[in-house]
Design an enzyme around this catalytic site. Structure first.
Site, PDB file in Angstrom:
ATOM      1  N   ARG A 191     -29.552  32.372 -33.973  1.00 36.50           N
ATOM      2  CA  ARG A 191     -28.966  33.404 -33.109  1.00 36.50           C
ATOM      3  C   ARG A 191     -29.653  34.746 -33.317  1.00 36.50           C
ATOM      4  O   ARG A 191     -29.702  35.581 -32.402  1.00 36.50           O
ATOM      5  CB  ARG A 191     -27.465  33.507 -33.349  1.00 36.50           C
ATOM      6  CG  ARG A 191     -26.755  32.289 -32.771  1.00 36.50           C
ATOM      7  CD  ARG A 191     -25.247  32.420 -32.747  1.00 36.50           C
ATOM      8  NE  ARG A 191     -24.664  31.200 -32.174  1.00 36.50           N
ATOM      9  CZ  ARG A 191     -23.351  30.994 -32.041  1.00 36.50           C
ATOM     10  NH1 ARG A 191     -22.488  31.919 -32.449  1.00 36.50           N
ATOM     11  NH2 ARG A 191     -22.910  29.880 -31.499  1.00 36.50           N
TER      12      ARG A 191
ATOM     13  N   ARG B  47     -24.092  20.135 -36.932  1.00 36.38           N
ATOM     14  CA  ARG B  47     -22.735  20.058 -36.392  1.00 36.38           C
ATOM     15  C   ARG B  47     -22.720  19.254 -35.107  1.00 36.38           C
ATOM     16  O   ARG B  47     -23.583  19.417 -34.251  1.00 36.38           O
ATOM     17  CB  ARG B  47     -22.202  21.473 -36.113  1.00 36.38           C
ATOM     18  CG  ARG B  47     -22.143  22.316 -37.366  1.00 36.38           C
ATOM     19  CD  ARG B  47     -21.566  23.701 -37.106  1.00 36.38           C
ATOM     20  NE  ARG B  47     -21.578  24.469 -38.345  1.00 36.38           N
ATOM     21  CZ  ARG B  47     -21.160  25.721 -38.459  1.00 36.38           C
ATOM     22  NH1 ARG B  47     -20.681  26.367 -37.385  1.00 36.38           N
ATOM     23  NH2 ARG B  47     -21.201  26.343 -39.615  1.00 36.38           N
TER      24      ARG B  47
ATOM     25  N   GLU C  24     -20.968  35.950 -31.923  1.00 36.30           N
ATOM     26  CA  GLU C  24     -20.854  35.755 -33.366  1.00 36.30           C
ATOM     27  C   GLU C  24     -22.190  35.348 -33.985  1.00 36.30           C
ATOM     28  O   GLU C  24     -22.856  34.427 -33.529  1.00 36.30           O
ATOM     29  CB  GLU C  24     -19.818  34.654 -33.634  1.00 36.30           C
ATOM     30  CG  GLU C  24     -19.683  34.315 -35.106  1.00 36.30           C
ATOM     31  CD  GLU C  24     -18.765  33.108 -35.343  1.00 36.30           C
ATOM     32  OE1 GLU C  24     -17.957  32.772 -34.453  1.00 36.30           O
ATOM     33  OE2 GLU C  24     -18.866  32.501 -36.425  1.00 36.30           O
TER      34      GLU C  24
ATOM     35  N   SER D  68     -19.850  34.986 -40.084  1.00 38.69           N
ATOM     36  CA  SER D  68     -18.411  34.880 -40.286  1.00 38.69           C
ATOM     37  C   SER D  68     -18.193  34.977 -41.791  1.00 38.69           C
ATOM     38  O   SER D  68     -18.702  34.157 -42.532  1.00 38.69           O
ATOM     39  CB  SER D  68     -17.944  33.536 -39.737  1.00 38.69           C
ATOM     40  OG  SER D  68     -16.541  33.494 -39.672  1.00 38.69           O
TER      41      SER D  68
ATOM     42  N   ARG E 142     -25.960  27.305 -29.251  1.00 40.06           N
ATOM     43  CA  ARG E 142     -25.124  26.273 -29.889  1.00 40.06           C
ATOM     44  C   ARG E 142     -25.925  24.983 -30.015  1.00 40.06           C
ATOM     45  O   ARG E 142     -26.170  24.289 -29.038  1.00 40.06           O
ATOM     46  CB  ARG E 142     -23.864  26.047 -29.042  1.00 40.06           C
ATOM     47  CG  ARG E 142     -22.796  25.187 -29.711  1.00 40.06           C
ATOM     48  CD  ARG E 142     -21.550  25.087 -28.859  1.00 40.06           C
ATOM     49  NE  ARG E 142     -20.931  26.380 -28.629  1.00 40.06           N
ATOM     50  CZ  ARG E 142     -20.110  26.988 -29.483  1.00 40.06           C
ATOM     51  NH1 ARG E 142     -19.804  26.396 -30.622  1.00 40.06           N
ATOM     52  NH2 ARG E 142     -19.609  28.171 -29.202  1.00 40.06           N
TER      53      ARG E 142
END
Length: 425
Positions: free
Chosen positions: A392, A263, A350, A353, A278
């Site tokens: 994560r 990403r 998070e 999801s 991130r």
RNA sequence: GGAGGGGUGGCCGAGUGGUCCAAGGCGCCGGUCUCGAAAACCGGUAGAGUCUUUCAGGCUCUCGUGGGUUCGAAUCCCACCCCCUCCGCCA
């Protein structure tokens, strides 16, 4: 993609629901476009009908050797054909505008989704366990990684730049252990079929899941080939059944896939710059389901549970939140986020999801099923959820399992996957 | 990268300008026969859009995709995509 007919017939409802997401879409413009589209379709089809009838007549006349009459008719039909071509171009243009419009309209939130502006309005559904109380000053995963020599962000940036990671030794092993643990759990305990898809996909696939045309700036594109690196396995895995008609007996189909995810993180400058929270590239194990409309919300509950169990088995404190209308992704009708406790940030972050996209992706990607009792094929419902984000999970393990001597205990379930290693020190 | 072959309905497969509204087979659904089943036989079986809407029908489009030729294209021409076989290169 929403059903054009549904928008037309439920305009006020759709308007209200889209507004609840905080998206502004000029649906009146859609109505005008839709009307023009249908008008021009009628015009063209009437001409085509005339031409087809005439052409058939020409065939008959020729067989009857009535060449003069045929000649006459052919001349007339030539004129009609030219008109069809002219109108046809207009029609193509309108159809294209119409489709472009629809492809940029987000999904409608399910009625069970609470109204809200942003993440602060999300609804906490439940919590599992409590954050541990440290009797020393805990440090963050960057420092732990450096001290244990398992995470080297300086050299990663030398190789590729900011927002990349270089895992070393037992750090790399931990990442790999997590991937294998999660895959085995979902395959053996939860009944998912393992797939290993391409890590790049074409434009049609990205349109199918709703990542294109709207979010191209978030993707890494391979210029020469028109391929994009996948930002999540949801893209290649959901597209496994693009343009297919499945039988109802095969549903629910459940896939689990490990892929790296790429990403650009455009628009997140200055956000989460420290550590590996991130990244431009991270690993993820993804769950994808193809379900009937009748079962999809039950499937969402069980999918979320399948993901959360990973954290329970790793004994990591977490909570589950129901996203409000304003915080949901473009393609989703209902989303649960699973958030894991991160001690250095003193908050939940998070890590998964889980979404039910209903028929939004299925309509874009042409994924249907034939009902048992027969009849027309129907669009099925697609669901996806992280099970889980691996990077994560590493952060959570390093920080939650740290000891005062900077060693890190390995969660029990991972020890076999770590070749028996019980502690990184 | 080079050469050749090929993309047709849920699946297999025939089809080289009009009667293709796509043969035939498989599968599926219904029926006959049967105590029941199988077999055999008979019949039915694509999708999308649009209109009228008696929810039944009309019309249009779809034979990999997009253009072109023609009164008319699965069929002829051009471009592109994908698959297969062989050769070369290579993990």
């Amino acid at each position: 993609m929403l059903d054009a007919k549904f928008i037309r017939e439920n305009l006020d409802y759709v308007k209200k629901k889209i507004e609840e997401r905080g998206t502004r879409i000029d649906l009146d413009k859609f109505l005008i476009l839709d009307e023009e589209r249908r008008r021009i379709i009628q015009e063209v089809e009437e001409l085509e009908h005339k031409r087809n009838r005439g052409s058939k007549k020409v065939g008959e006349l020729k067989r009857q050797r009535k060449d003069d009459e045929s000649e006459w008719l052919q001349m007339e039909l030539k004129g009609i054909s030219e008109k069809i071509k002219e109108f046809g171009e207009k029609r193509n243009q309108v159809e294209e505008d119409f489709k472009d419009f629809l492809l940029n309209v987000p999904n409608i939130p399910n009625d069970s989704v609470p109204y809200g502006k942003d993440s602060s309005d999300n609804l906490e559904i439940r919590r599992w366990s409590r954050p541990r109380e440290f009797d020393f000053n805990p440090i963050d995963h960057v420092e732990i990684g450096k001290k244990l020599d398992i995470l080297d962000l300086e050299r990663a940036s030398k190789i590729a730049g900011a927002r990349f990671a270089l895992y070393k030794g037992l750090g790399a092993r931990l990442e790999r252990a997590l991937i294998n643990f999660m895959l085995d759990l979902h395959i053996n305990e939860h009944g998912y079929t393992e797939v290993l898809p391409p890590f790049m996909a074409n434009r049609d696939s990205f349109i199918g899941t709703g990542n294109l045309p709207k979010f191209e700036e978030e993707l890494f594109k391979i210029e020469e080939t028109e391929l994009f690196l996948v930002p999540t396995a949801e893209v290649p895995v959901t597209n496994i059944h693009r343009d297919e008609i499945l039988s109802e007996e095969e549903l629910t189909k459940k896939y689990v896939a490990y892929t790296p995810c790429f990403r650009k993180e455009a628009g997140s400058y200055g956000k989460d710059v420290r550590g590996i929270i991130r990244q431009h590239q991270f690993n993820k194990v993804e769950l994808v389901k193809f379900a009937t409309p009748e079962s999809s919300y039950d499937e969402l509950e069980s999918l979320t549970k399948d993901a959360a169990i990973v954290l329970e088995l790793l004994e990591l404190p977490h909570r589950i939140a129901l996203l409000c209308t304003g915080d949901m992704g473009f393609s989703s009708a209902k989303t649960y986020d699973i958030e894991v406790w991160i001690p250095s940030e003193n908050t939940y972050r998070e890590i998964s999801s889980c979404s039910n996209c209903e028929d939004f992706q299925a309509r874009r990607a042409g994924i249907r099923y034939r009902p048992k009792e027969g009849g027309k094929p129907r669009f099925l419902h697609t669901l996806n959820g992280s099970g889980l984000a691996v990077g994560r999970a590493v952060v959570a393990i390093l920080e939650n399992y740290q000891e005062s001597d900077v060693s890190v205990k390995i969660p029990k379930v991972l020890v076999p996957y770590m070749g028996g290693v019980e502690r990184i020190s």
